[in-house]
Write an enzyme that holds these catalytic residues in place. Structure first.
Site, PDB file in Angstrom:
ATOM      1  N   LYS A   1       7.926   8.274  -7.944  1.00 33.01           N
ATOM      2  CA  LYS A   1       8.796   8.019  -9.102  1.00 33.01           C
ATOM      3  C   LYS A   1       8.345   8.815 -10.330  1.00 33.01           C
ATOM      4  CE  LYS A   1       6.627   3.886 -11.143  1.00 33.01           C
ATOM      5  NZ  LYS A   1       6.184   4.496 -12.376  1.00 33.01           N
TER       6      LYS A   1
ATOM      7  N   LYS B   1      -1.005   3.389   1.675  1.00 38.07           N
ATOM      8  CA  LYS B   1      -2.397   3.794   1.850  1.00 38.07           C
ATOM      9  C   LYS B   1      -3.204   2.557   2.242  1.00 38.07           C
ATOM     10  CE  LYS B   1      -3.983   3.447  -2.924  1.00 38.07           C
ATOM     11  NZ  LYS B   1      -4.714   4.143  -3.954  1.00 38.07           N
TER      12      LYS B   1
ATOM     13  N   HIS C   1      -6.656  16.043   1.409  1.00 45.16           N
ATOM     14  CA  HIS C   1      -6.546  15.558   2.781  1.00 45.16           C
ATOM     15  C   HIS C   1      -5.102  15.687   3.245  1.00 45.16           C
ATOM     16  CE1 HIS C   1     -10.600  14.081   2.546  1.00 45.16           C
ATOM     17  NE2 HIS C   1     -10.299  13.517   1.387  1.00 45.16           N
TER      18      HIS C   1
ATOM     19  N   CYS D   1       3.675   5.088  -7.453  1.00 41.32           N
ATOM     20  CA  CYS D   1       3.561   5.958  -8.638  1.00 41.32           C
ATOM     21  C   CYS D   1       4.010   7.389  -8.414  1.00 41.32           C
ATOM     22  CB  CYS D   1       2.125   5.932  -9.156  1.00 41.32           C
ATOM     23  SG  CYS D   1       1.681   4.337  -9.842  1.00 41.32           S
TER      24      CYS D   1
ATOM     25  N   LYS E   1       5.218 -16.159  -8.674  1.00 40.65           N
ATOM     26  CA  LYS E   1       3.941 -15.486  -8.912  1.00 40.65           C
ATOM     27  C   LYS E   1       3.033 -16.336  -9.809  1.00 40.65           C
ATOM     28  CE  LYS E   1       4.444 -10.635  -8.627  1.00 40.65           C
ATOM     29  NZ  LYS E   1       4.665  -9.302  -9.157  1.00 40.65           N
TER      30      LYS E   1
ATOM     31  N   GLU F   1      -4.527   1.560  -6.557  1.00 39.37           N
ATOM     32  CA  GLU F   1      -4.515   0.349  -5.740  1.00 39.37           C
ATOM     33  C   GLU F   1      -5.547   0.503  -4.635  1.00 39.37           C
ATOM     34  OE1 GLU F   1      -0.489  -0.425  -4.444  1.00 39.37           O
ATOM     35  OE2 GLU F   1       0.220  -0.278  -6.496  1.00 39.37           O
TER      36      GLU F   1
ATOM     37  N   ASN G   1      -0.580  12.599 -12.837  1.00 35.39           N
ATOM     38  CA  ASN G   1       0.010  12.225 -11.538  1.00 35.39           C
ATOM     39  C   ASN G   1       0.700  13.418 -10.879  1.00 35.39           C
ATOM     40  OD1 ASN G   1      -0.921   9.674 -11.459  1.00 35.39           O
ATOM     41  ND2 ASN G   1       1.055   8.652 -11.705  1.00 35.39           N
TER      42      ASN G   1
END
Ligand code: NAD
Length: 436
Positions: free
Chosen positions: A266, A324, A254, A263, A35, A155, A211
């Site tokens: 978990k 997504k 939706h 996310c 990375k 994201e 969340n």
């Protein structure tokens, strides 16, 4: 200000680049040599719209750099952010905090002068206390504060979310740390973004509560969609009629194949564990987890039913495999449940995704990935839309149908209407809209 960002994944890289863009001097650290090498040579290891230009500009202007060795970055930093992963611990659903604690120890070993250590990773209540204990144990002489600053970016829209958040949450009782955090987020402060200062434990819980609420909202509309199918109502219209109530709001209403991603799955699970351990179980969220898990499996049954009850020997074309649109992230994507279930029932899978193929190939076996939606549909017995990438929203349906073996379209994101699909000659199945 000088910032060290430990962990250069979706959150660390975006946050680091955005802090640099605010004018701070940021060093992004990651253990993953490939990375760091890629970033140093001008590449971007993840797919996130706009990130390449943001990183390139800030590197060029000397405010952003990358390294594998945290020593220099931490020693000179005013703030050290921990943005490493906190995945589900295999087997029991607790958040795996080993990366956070390892990073805290490494930071403690080299920090110099007053340092604010900020937990940006999503961590259960009390983790900040343990991070503080680890640093104190490693370096009894150190001058530091541990702050919770959870991240709410999504994201696919991460840069905008970071630069124009609904709020910033900062958990600390340390006055010096509060001043430093306000300075770090100064451009947002000037924009009148609400900055919510709380105690550390409260801040940690805010992230999980947010969340869990969003996951609950999605699961709620998904169950309403199932009910719509049984009673002949249209879930999109129900969602609109409900969501226009300002107390409820139209977002996250939706219906679809169940939430996935890095996310919600978990974090909902980890929150239920925290609550059970505290003797205050969250039965609502426990049910959300169960209902969502079952839903992903039920989506494969929906496809099989649309194919006449049997997919043995059939070819199913899948559009979209990421959890997504606008990301290459495959973590907990519904496709990872739906595709293997279809394969188990005897189907052959051909798939197309605009950005997720490389990641998906590591996680799915015996799937033929092709280069576009029309090629994907050729000769297929059914076409299934799992992820609503923009480029799937205006497909030439007659052209697709003409090349397919059977005219079956299963739209798990409700991006077409019965009329559009019907006019193109498709037998159309969607979610919670039995009659169009
Ligand atoms: P990620 O897996 O993409 O990135 C984590 C990175 O940390 C990896 O590159 C890994 O190599 C690196 N790392 C691990 N230990 C390290 C160490 N000791 N030193 C240096 N680098 C180390 O994870 P992510 O998606 O960016 O998530 C990070 C945290 O942010 C998680 O707690 C997550 O729940 C939270 N979060 C994620 C999102 C999202 O949309 N992805 C949004 C909000 C919050």
């Amino acid at each position: 200000m000088r910032v060290a960002m430990i962990g250069t994944g979706y959150v660390g890289l975006v946050s680091g680049a955005c802090f640099a863009d605010f004018g701070h001097e940021v060093v992004c650290v990651d253990k993953d040599a490939s990375k760091v090498e890629m970033l140093k040579s001008g590449g971007i290891p993840i797919y996130e719209p706009g990130l390449d230009l943001l990183v390139e500009r800030n590197v060029r202007e000397g405010r952003l750099s990358f390294t594998q060795d945290l020593t220099d970055a931490v020693r000179t930093a005013d703030a050290v952010f921990i943005a490493v992963g906190t995945p589900s611990r295999r087997g029991d659903g607790y958040a795996d905090l080993s990366y956070v604690y390892a990073a805290a120890k490494e930071v403690a070993e080299v920090m110099d002068g007053y340092t604010v250590v900020v937990t940006k990773s999503t961590v259960p209540v009390g983790t900040g206390d343990e991070v503080e204990r680890i640093i104190r144990e490693t370096r009894p002489d150190a001058d530091f504060a541990v702050v919770s600053n959870p991240e709410f970016l999504r994201e696919g829209a991460a840069i905008d979310d970071f630069k124009r958040p609904d709020r910033v949450v900062v958990g600390t009782n340390d006055d010096r740390a509060r001043t430093l955090m306000r300075e770090l987020y100064r451009p947002l402060f000037l924009n009148e973004t609400p900055i919510v200062f709380t105690a550390r434990r409260t801040s940690e819980l805010i992230k999980y509560a947010a969340n869990a609420f969003l996951a609950m909202k999605i699961t709620f509309i998904n169950e309403i969609a199932d009910l719509c199918e049984h009673v002949g109502a249209n879930v999109q219209e129900v969602a609109k009629g409900v969501g226009l109530d300002n107390r409820i709001g139209g977002k996250f209403l939706h219906a679809g194949p169940g939430y996935g991603g890095s996310c919600f799955p978990k974090d909902t699970l980890a929150l239920t564990r925290t609550a059970q351990d505290a003797g205050s179980p969250l039965r609502l969220i426990e049910t959300v987890v169960e209902v969502n898990d079952a839903r992903k499996r039920a989506m494969a049954d929906k496809v099989i039913a649309a194919c006449g009850g049997d997919v043995k020997g059939k070819t199913i074309a899948v559009l979209g495999v990421t959890f997504k649109p606008n990301t290459d992230d495959m973590r907990e994507a519904p496709s990872l449940e739906i595709i293997p279930a279809l394969q188990k029932a005897g189907a052959t899978i051909r798939a197309f995704d605009p950005a997720g193929t490389v990641e998906a190939e590591k996680l799915l076996s015996n799937v033929e990935f092709v280069s576009g939606p029309y090629f994907c549909a050729e000769g297929a017995d059914a076409l299934v839309i799992i992820t609503e990438w923009n480029e799937f929203r205006a497909l030439d349906l007659p052209r697709l149908k003409a090349t397919m073996k059977a005219p079956v379209l299963v739209d798990l994101r409700n991006i077409y209407t019965h009329d559009q699909a019907g006019n193109a000659g498709f037998e159309y199945t969607s979610v919670g809209r039995p009659h169009g």
